[in-house]
Design a protein around this motif. Structure first.
Motif, PDB file in Angstrom:
ATOM      1  N   ARG B  28     -16.281  36.342 -19.767  1.00  0.00           N
ATOM      2  CA  ARG B  28     -17.135  36.002 -18.620  1.00  0.00           C
ATOM      3  C   ARG B  28     -17.893  34.699 -18.881  1.00  0.00           C
ATOM      4  O   ARG B  28     -18.022  33.853 -18.011  1.00  0.00           O
ATOM      5  N   VAL B  29     -18.391  34.560 -20.111  1.00  0.00           N
ATOM      6  CA  VAL B  29     -19.108  33.328 -20.470  1.00  0.00           C
ATOM      7  C   VAL B  29     -18.170  32.127 -20.360  1.00  0.00           C
ATOM      8  O   VAL B  29     -18.521  31.077 -19.820  1.00  0.00           O
ATOM      9  N   PHE B  31     -15.517  31.903 -18.527  1.00  0.00           N
ATOM     10  CA  PHE B  31     -15.137  31.682 -17.128  1.00  0.00           C
ATOM     11  C   PHE B  31     -16.235  30.919 -16.374  1.00  0.00           C
ATOM     12  O   PHE B  31     -15.955  30.089 -15.517  1.00  0.00           O
ATOM     13  N   ASN B  32     -17.497  31.202 -16.722  1.00  0.00           N
ATOM     14  CA  ASN B  32     -18.611  30.547 -16.026  1.00  0.00           C
ATOM     15  C   ASN B  32     -18.894  29.138 -16.531  1.00  0.00           C
ATOM     16  O   ASN B  32     -19.637  28.397 -15.916  1.00  0.00           O
ATOM     17  N   ARG B  33     -18.285  28.797 -17.660  1.00  0.00           N
ATOM     18  CA  ARG B  33     -18.522  27.471 -18.231  1.00  0.00           C
ATOM     19  C   ARG B  33     -17.711  26.426 -17.482  1.00  0.00           C
ATOM     20  O   ARG B  33     -16.587  26.721 -17.051  1.00  0.00           O
ATOM     21  N   ARG B  36     -13.050  25.358 -17.259  1.00  0.00           N
ATOM     22  CA  ARG B  36     -12.324  26.586 -17.579  1.00  0.00           C
ATOM     23  C   ARG B  36     -10.822  26.339 -17.572  1.00  0.00           C
ATOM     24  O   ARG B  36     -10.352  25.290 -17.090  1.00  0.00           O
ATOM     25  N   GLU B  39      -8.522  26.944 -12.649  1.00  0.00           N
ATOM     26  CA  GLU B  39      -9.476  26.760 -11.549  1.00  0.00           C
ATOM     27  C   GLU B  39      -8.769  26.055 -10.389  1.00  0.00           C
ATOM     28  O   GLU B  39      -7.694  25.471 -10.568  1.00  0.00           O
TER      29      GLU B  39
END
Lengths: 267, 67
Positions: B28-29, B31-33, B36, B39
């Motif tokens: 999750r971390v 993916f939020n960075r 990625r 995208e």
């Protein structure tokens, strides 16, 4: 390449500056697992190269240091607390090397403090958590082989070590008491290693169980306490020995709990 | 089922769950960075012909842009 500046007479630090720096240096060295004799030699080496004399009292959790400047009869004393830190040979080596650089390259005070802060900030080049986990697991699996374990036992020990060591890291991150951490890690490793006997997958289940907790044995404190006894630092030696004994006792409690639940061995 | 078997399964199961939770958190971390692995990009990023204006130069128009 690190640039350095040699010390001239004008650069000579005061007794107060040297004392405060050496107290910081000494507590950092003691915290990362250095023996008392190494601490004494390194501190004396640095102080001598700056023309100072030192007198040190090493206590298990405190360092008491007095620096005298023979030129001006200035005398300064500092007491600093040893911060509890993990044993780090890398930090130990770098700090010792710094003392030799001060002596051999005549580093001045400012350069030395800068280098010291740099070493502490980088924690002596610590391994990543993943790398550390894998190396500890490989080392413990090798121990298993040394004691006559087969390939299955080695694999079981590696997995048990990975789980136990990972739990240890997680619990220490949450500032749980180290004795509880050792007990829990030993319990988990012993239970997982007993899987070898439980499922009958290997021919040396006893070796797997016995070597699964070896990564928790406090080898460095035990060796350091012996070194301190040799050099007559009895208070530090006794403190380290008691510390190591308590850790071994916690390890044994965790391991025995695991063996009891898994119907293994002496019960 | 015997007690040793249940104990072993509980400990091993807890560790698998713990690992899965940590992996999910890490994913999750990641993916939020920004930057990625997968995208949906803009059209400009998907198709770029040498000579196209860069995004940074959007307000730096010159005579060629009026043509």
């Amino acid at each position: 390449m690190i640039s350095t500046t040699s010390m001239t007479f004008d650069d000579r630090p005061s007794a107060r500056q040297v004392c405060v720096f050496l107290a910081r240096y000494g507590t950092a060295l003691l915290g990362c697992g250095a023996t008392c004799i190494r601490l004494e030699k390194n501190i004396d080496r640095i102080a001598a190269s700056w023309g100072m004399k030192t007198s040190i009292t090493i206590m298990p959790r405190h360092l008491h240091i007095t620096v005298t400047d023979p030129g001006s009869d200035d005398l300064f004393t500092a007491i600093d607390e040893v911060s509890p830190a993990a044993v780090s040979f890398s930090l130990n080596t770098r700090l010792s090397r710094l003392s030799w650089e001060v002596a051999d390259c005549h580093l001045n005070y400012d350069n030395t403090v800068e280098r010291f802060d740099d070493i502490i900030a980088n924690c002596g080049g610590r391994l990543s958590r993943g790398g550390e986990l894998l190396l500890v697991a490989a080392a413990n699996a090798s121990f298993c082989r040394l004691f006559g374990g087969d390939a299955v036992a080695m694999a079981v020990v590696a997995v048990a070590t990975l789980a136990g060591y990972y739990l240890k890291i997680l619990m220490l991150e949450h500032h749980i008491d180290v004795r509880v951490v050792v007990m829990a890690s030993a319990f988990v490793s012993a239970v997982l290693a007993a899987g070898d006997a439980l499922f009958g997958i290997g021919s040396t289940p006893g070796v797997a169980l016995a070597t699964s907790v070896l990564y928790l044995v406090p080898g460095v404190p035990l060796l350091n306490s012996f070194s301190d006894i040799l050099y007559r630092h009895y208070i530090c030696a006794f403190s380290r020995l008691v510390d190591a004994t308590v850790t071994v006792a916690c390890l044994s409690i965790g391991m025995c709990g695991g063996m009891l639940l898994m119907n293994q061995g002496m019960f | 089922m015997s007690l040793p078997f249940v104990t072993w399964c509980c400990i091993a199961g807890l560790f698998v769950v713990l690992l899965l939770v940590r992996l999910a958190r890490m994913a999750r971390v990641c993916f939020n960075r920004p930057g990625r692995i997968f995208e949906i990009g803009t059209e400009r990023e998907e198709m770029f012909i040498p000579g196209d204006r860069l995004k940074l130069d959007e307000h730096d128009l010159d005579d060629f842009d009026d043509l």
